[in-house]
Each structure stands twice: as C-alpha cells, then as structure tokens.
Motif scaffolding. Structure first.
Motif, PDB file in Angstrom:
ATOM      1  N   LEU A 112       5.645  11.084   6.950  1.00  0.00           N
ATOM      2  CA  LEU A 112       7.020  11.468   7.268  1.00  0.00           C
ATOM      3  C   LEU A 112       8.010  10.554   6.556  1.00  0.00           C
ATOM      4  CD1 LEU A 112       9.218  12.960   8.976  1.00  0.00           C
ATOM      5  CD2 LEU A 112       8.764  11.273  10.774  1.00  0.00           C
ATOM      6  N   VAL A 113       7.797   9.251   6.682  1.00  0.00           N
ATOM      7  CA  VAL A 113       8.712   8.288   6.058  1.00  0.00           C
ATOM      8  C   VAL A 113       8.610   8.357   4.540  1.00  0.00           C
ATOM      9  CG1 VAL A 113       9.240   5.826   5.819  1.00  0.00           C
ATOM     10  CG2 VAL A 113       8.710   6.781   8.080  1.00  0.00           C
ATOM     11  N   ARG A 114       7.394   8.397   4.015  1.00  0.00           N
ATOM     12  CA  ARG A 114       7.186   8.440   2.561  1.00  0.00           C
ATOM     13  C   ARG A 114       7.876   9.641   1.918  1.00  0.00           C
ATOM     14  NH1 ARG A 114       1.404  10.124   1.182  1.00  0.00           N
ATOM     15  NH2 ARG A 114       2.385  12.126   1.679  1.00  0.00           N
ATOM     16  N   ASP A 115       7.774  10.804   2.551  1.00  0.00           N
ATOM     17  CA  ASP A 115       8.273  12.046   1.967  1.00  0.00           C
ATOM     18  C   ASP A 115       9.687  12.412   2.411  1.00  0.00           C
ATOM     19  OD1 ASP A 115       5.752  12.173   0.828  1.00  0.00           O
ATOM     20  OD2 ASP A 115       4.963  13.531   2.363  1.00  0.00           O
ATOM     21  N   HIS A 116      10.282  11.621   3.280  1.00  0.00           N
ATOM     22  CA  HIS A 116      11.598  11.954   3.828  1.00  0.00           C
ATOM     23  C   HIS A 116      12.661  11.914   2.732  1.00  0.00           C
ATOM     24  CE1 HIS A 116      15.107  11.923   6.412  1.00  0.00           C
ATOM     25  NE2 HIS A 116      14.310  12.260   7.419  1.00  0.00           N
ATOM     26  N   LEU A 128      12.590   4.361  -1.129  1.00  0.00           N
ATOM     27  CA  LEU A 128      11.358   3.603  -1.295  1.00  0.00           C
ATOM     28  C   LEU A 128      10.740   3.410   0.078  1.00  0.00           C
ATOM     29  CD1 LEU A 128       9.601   1.968  -3.357  1.00  0.00           C
ATOM     30  CD2 LEU A 128      10.900  -0.051  -2.644  1.00  0.00           C
ATOM     31  N   ALA A 129       9.447   3.624   0.177  1.00  0.00           N
ATOM     32  CA  ALA A 129       8.743   3.445   1.453  1.00  0.00           C
ATOM     33  C   ALA A 129       7.353   2.892   1.145  1.00  0.00           C
ATOM     34  CB  ALA A 129       8.645   4.770   2.209  1.00  0.00           C
ATOM     35  N   LEU A 130       7.115   1.662   1.602  1.00  0.00           N
ATOM     36  CA  LEU A 130       5.875   0.959   1.307  1.00  0.00           C
ATOM     37  C   LEU A 130       5.326   0.314   2.572  1.00  0.00           C
ATOM     38  CD1 LEU A 130       7.171  -0.973  -1.825  1.00  0.00           C
ATOM     39  CD2 LEU A 130       5.789   1.109  -1.843  1.00  0.00           C
ATOM     40  N   ALA A 131       4.117  -0.161   2.469  1.00  0.00           N
ATOM     41  CA  ALA A 131       3.518  -0.929   3.554  1.00  0.00           C
ATOM     42  C   ALA A 131       2.698  -2.053   2.949  1.00  0.00           C
ATOM     43  CB  ALA A 131       2.639  -0.039   4.431  1.00  0.00           C
ATOM     44  N   ALA A 132       2.428  -3.048   3.749  1.00  0.00           N
ATOM     45  CA  ALA A 132       1.594  -4.164   3.325  1.00  0.00           C
ATOM     46  C   ALA A 132       0.751  -4.589   4.513  1.00  0.00           C
ATOM     47  CB  ALA A 132       2.453  -5.327   2.843  1.00  0.00           C
ATOM     48  N   MET A 133      -0.362  -5.233   4.205  1.00  0.00           N
ATOM     49  CA  MET A 133      -1.195  -5.744   5.290  1.00  0.00           C
ATOM     50  C   MET A 133      -1.756  -7.100   4.899  1.00  0.00           C
ATOM     51  SD  MET A 133      -4.500  -3.347   5.097  1.00  0.00           S
ATOM     52  CE  MET A 133      -5.978  -4.076   4.473  1.00  0.00           C
ATOM     53  N   ARG A 134      -2.011  -7.879   5.918  1.00  0.00           N
ATOM     54  CA  ARG A 134      -2.684  -9.153   5.761  1.00  0.00           C
ATOM     55  C   ARG A 134      -3.859  -9.121   6.729  1.00  0.00           C
ATOM     56  NH1 ARG A 134      -0.276 -15.154   6.916  1.00  0.00           N
ATOM     57  NH2 ARG A 134      -2.155 -16.269   6.308  1.00  0.00           N
ATOM     58  N   THR A 177      -2.534  -7.978  10.558  1.00  0.00           N
ATOM     59  CA  THR A 177      -1.087  -7.936  10.368  1.00  0.00           C
ATOM     60  C   THR A 177      -0.733  -6.800   9.417  1.00  0.00           C
ATOM     61  OG1 THR A 177      -0.924 -10.313  10.729  1.00  0.00           O
ATOM     62  CG2 THR A 177       0.940  -9.244   9.640  1.00  0.00           C
ATOM     63  N   ILE A 178       0.244  -6.013   9.817  1.00  0.00           N
ATOM     64  CA  ILE A 178       0.688  -4.875   9.005  1.00  0.00           C
ATOM     65  C   ILE A 178       2.211  -4.826   9.032  1.00  0.00           C
ATOM     66  CG2 ILE A 178       0.509  -3.219  10.913  1.00  0.00           C
ATOM     67  CD1 ILE A 178      -0.516  -1.208   8.720  1.00  0.00           C
ATOM     68  N   SER A 179       2.786  -4.362   7.933  1.00  0.00           N
ATOM     69  CA  SER A 179       4.234  -4.266   7.828  1.00  0.00           C
ATOM     70  C   SER A 179       4.603  -3.022   7.030  1.00  0.00           C
ATOM     71  CB  SER A 179       4.783  -5.509   7.110  1.00  0.00           C
ATOM     72  OG  SER A 179       6.180  -5.412   6.931  1.00  0.00           O
ATOM     73  N   THR A 180       5.729  -2.426   7.373  1.00  0.00           N
ATOM     74  CA  THR A 180       6.284  -1.353   6.552  1.00  0.00           C
ATOM     75  C   THR A 180       7.661  -1.784   6.082  1.00  0.00           C
ATOM     76  OG1 THR A 180       7.317  -0.163   8.384  1.00  0.00           O
ATOM     77  CG2 THR A 180       5.036   0.450   7.809  1.00  0.00           C
ATOM     78  N   PHE A 181       8.075  -1.203   4.969  1.00  0.00           N
ATOM     79  CA  PHE A 181       9.351  -1.528   4.345  1.00  0.00           C
ATOM     80  C   PHE A 181       9.902  -0.231   3.784  1.00  0.00           C
ATOM     81  CE2 PHE A 181      11.875  -2.483   0.616  1.00  0.00           C
ATOM     82  CZ  PHE A 181      12.623  -3.582   0.990  1.00  0.00           C
ATOM     83  N   SER A 182      11.077   0.181   4.230  1.00  0.00           N
ATOM     84  CA  SER A 182      11.661   1.418   3.710  1.00  0.00           C
ATOM     85  C   SER A 182      13.152   1.233   3.448  1.00  0.00           C
ATOM     86  CB  SER A 182      11.415   2.597   4.660  1.00  0.00           C
ATOM     87  OG  SER A 182      11.869   2.308   5.962  1.00  0.00           O
ATOM     88  N   MET A 212       0.840  -1.187   0.000  1.00  0.00           N
ATOM     89  CA  MET A 212       0.000   0.000   0.000  1.00  0.00           C
ATOM     90  C   MET A 212       0.877   1.240   0.000  1.00  0.00           C
ATOM     91  SD  MET A 212      -1.487   0.079   3.905  1.00  0.00           S
ATOM     92  CE  MET A 212      -1.164  -1.505   4.609  1.00  0.00           C
ATOM     93  N   THR A 213       0.302   2.319  -0.445  1.00  0.00           N
ATOM     94  CA  THR A 213       1.014   3.586  -0.448  1.00  0.00           C
ATOM     95  C   THR A 213       0.945   4.195   0.947  1.00  0.00           C
ATOM     96  OG1 THR A 213       0.440   3.933  -2.758  1.00  0.00           O
ATOM     97  CG2 THR A 213       1.117   5.877  -1.504  1.00  0.00           C
ATOM     98  N   LEU A 214       2.080   4.492   1.529  1.00  0.00           N
ATOM     99  CA  LEU A 214       2.103   5.110   2.857  1.00  0.00           C
ATOM    100  C   LEU A 214       1.413   6.468   2.816  1.00  0.00           C
ATOM    101  CD1 LEU A 214       5.702   4.353   4.128  1.00  0.00           C
ATOM    102  CD2 LEU A 214       3.588   3.294   4.863  1.00  0.00           C
ATOM    103  N   GLY A 215       0.602   6.744   3.809  1.00  0.00           N
ATOM    104  CA  GLY A 215      -0.065   8.031   3.922  1.00  0.00           C
ATOM    105  C   GLY A 215      -1.321   8.164   3.091  1.00  0.00           C
ATOM    106  N   ALA A 216      -1.681   7.147   2.311  1.00  0.00           N
ATOM    107  CA  ALA A 216      -2.884   7.213   1.476  1.00  0.00           C
ATOM    108  C   ALA A 216      -4.132   7.157   2.348  1.00  0.00           C
ATOM    109  CB  ALA A 216      -2.894   6.054   0.481  1.00  0.00           C
TER     110      ALA A 216
END
Length: 192
Positions: free
Chosen positions: A105-109, A114-120, A124-129, A1-5
């Motif tokens: 903050l992370v997305r625009d830093h 690259l700054a993304l997130a995922a969920m199940r 369950t949620i995860s971020t990846f930067s 997912m797009t961070l901050g959306a």
C-alpha cells in the motif's frame, strides 16, 4: 529493502546497502561527522535528507526525550514518516501476514515519492517514506485513500492493538528541510 518484496529475496535482503537514522545536536555536528568521520565520509557520498521532528506515536528507549508533538504543520506540506520497531520474534509470521499488504500500500501509493525499509537482525525493523503531503499520509493511515483496498494499514493497526507484534514500536513524523545527493540516480525526491 524493497517494501512488499518476497521475504527471502535479493530485493528484500540488500546486504550491500546501509541505512542510518541519527539525531544530531546541531548542523555543525552533522557537517563535522560527514567531513571527518570515516563512516560519515562514506555516507556523505550517498543520499540523505535532513529533518525537523514534528510528532511521535508511542515511545522508544533510544529517544526518551522526544515530545509527542513539536510545533505546527500545514496538512498540505511534504512529510517524512519513519517507523522504528523491535520485533517479538515469535510474532514475525503474523507481522509478515499483516505487514506485507501495508508495505505494498505504502510502496504503490500515489502520495509517496519514496518508500523503503531497513532491518537490523535479529529483530529491529524500520520504514522510511516521503509523502507529497501530510494529508495524503494521514488518509492512507486511516484507510481514506482512493486506492484499491485502502484499509490495509488501518486493519493491521487493529491487529497490532489486539496482540502486539513488537517489544517496542514508534511512528515518527518529520518536516524535510533539505535533500542531499541522489538515490539510485534520482534527485528531488522530497516534494517542494
């Protein structure tokens, strides 16, 4: 997912995309999975980065043997940060209130490539930067970046300590070893 959306939006709920975070015994096992397993063959056509574990905060039942720290690092070297969390469903509104500013903050830093997130679903949620340097990532975490409202992450962590959003939560730090494929047409996402 797009961070901050927005919470309910196509950019947040990208149901046709898949993220996988996995641990392998060794490189030959990963290569065999990518070549021989049907899921691995599908994933091999996408983007992935191979990582070396460096550090963890907190614990996850899925990775009980990860040490708190593994090896040394240079504050100027690139880093990949991953968070994994299992949400307390009643805490989701609070998490969104405190988490969305951190996502932006992370997305625009300027330190991220690259700054993304995922969920199940359901929890369950995860971020990846990917960061230019460990120092830039740590400055963001502690509110020392030269960006508007730099303390968003630090404030959210204070709120999490006050009343946890999660059943389980961990932040992991990795050294990027190699990058493969492209992400939405982009290559060389990991700084050299």
């Amino acid at each position: 997912m797009t961070l901050g959306a927005p919470t309910i939006s196509p950019s947040r709920m990208q149901l046709r995309r898949m993220a996988m975070f996995a641990r392998w015994e060794d490189e030959p096992a990963l290569l065999a999975f990518l070549a021989d397993h049907p899921l691995g063959q599908d994933l091999a056509t996408g983007w992935h980065v191979r990582l070396q574990f460096l550090r963890r905060w907190s614990r996850l039942a899925a990775f009980p043997d990860l040490p708190a720290r593994s090896g040394d690092w240079d504050p100027a070297e690139p880093v990949v940060a991953v968070t994994l969390a299992r949400m307390r469903l009643p805490e989701v509104p609070r998490f969104l209130k405190w988490g969305k500013p951190v996502e932006r903050l992370v997305r625009d830093h300027p330190g991220t490539t690259l700054a993304l997130a995922a969920m199940r679903p359901p929890h369950t949620i995860s971020t990846f930067s990917v960061w230019h340097s460990i120092q830039e990532m740590e400055d963001m975490v502690h509110g020392h970046s030269a960006v508007p409202a730099p303390d968003r992450h630090a404030a959210a962590m204070v709120e999490r300590r006050r009343r946890d959003f999660h059943h389980e939560f961990a932040t992991l730090r990795f050294r990027p070893l190699s990058e493969h494929g492209s992400w939405q047409g982009r290559t060389e996402i990991v700084p050299r």
